[in-house]
Design a protein around this motif. Structure first.
Motif: not given
Lengths: 118, 113
Positions: A31, A33, A48, A50, B99-100
């Motif tokens: 990940n 961001f 973001f 992944y 995911f956040k």
């Protein structure tokens, strides 16, 4: 130690310029961001990713785009910079993990890039 | 919508005073919870984290936080603050199904020497 490196600490750009902010992490995190940090608003997620070539919009994607061609690198692009994009930009990375795996979600941050658009 | 709320935007304390910063989250499922700290001129760094188990977690520099599931809260505490604790503190929550990580607006703590 995880290291997240942002290419610039300070940038000054003119309105209408195309701006690239680069971020590299060295821990093989899935990940990555991009946040912007503004006083009283905390950290707001812009985009973001992944996985390589995968991207998802965050809460405030308008006026921004991203690129992730390699796992370790995540770029934020301001297509046409505007004064309301003056802010501190933070890059972060974290493990993807599987559901319930410890450590998932813990983010490691870069030093930040303070962008001023004049 | 998923959110994280921090109760105070600015807190001013004298040295040796006790600190409690409130944090509430709105996720319905399993969450991982974090407190991050940003000292003046430095990058964000992890203060402490909760994934499971004992709801009272201890972090660096004498900080601790308590997870109360029934209240959706994860408040940060320190019995006696120091001038060097002057910083901005962010509560964050990660929904393990997604995911956040969502951050609160932050609390600026100023400790008077």
């Amino acid at each position: 130690d995880v290291k997240v490196t942002q290419s610039s600490r300070y940038l000054v750009k003119r309105t209408g310029e195309k701006v690239f902010l680069e971020c590299v992490q060295d821990m093989d995190h899935e990940n990555m961001f991009w946040y912007r940090q503004d006083p009283g608003l905390g950290l707001r997620l812009i985009y973001f990713s992944y996985d390589v070539k995968m991207k998802e919009k965050g809460d405030i994607p308008e006026g921004y785009s991203v690129s992730r061609e390699k796992k370790e690198r995540f770029s934020l692009i301001l297509e046409s910079a505007s004064t309301n994009q003056t802010s501190m930009y933070l890059c972060a990375s974290s493990l993807l993990g599987i559901r319930g795996q410890g450590g998932v979600g813990e983010a490691f941050f870069g030093q930040g890039t303070r962008l001023t658009v004049v | 919508a998923q959110s994280v709320s921090q109760h105070n935007h600015h807190v001013i304390l004298s040295e040796a005073a006790s600190l409690e910063l409130g944090c509430n989250y709105s996720y319905g499922g399993t969450v991982n919870l974090f407190w991050y700290v940003q000292y003046p001129g430095q990058h964000l760094q992890l203060l402490l984290k909760y994934f499971s188990g004992d709801p009272l977690v201890k972090g660096i520099k004498g900080f601790e936080a308590e997870f109360i599931k029934s209240k959706f809260s994860f408040n940060l505490r320190k019995p006696s603050v120091q001038w060097s604790d002057t910083a901005e503190y962010f509560c964050a929550a990660f929904n393990t199904g997604g995911f956040k990580t969502i951050f609160g607006a932050g609390t600026r703590l100023f400790v008077k020497a």
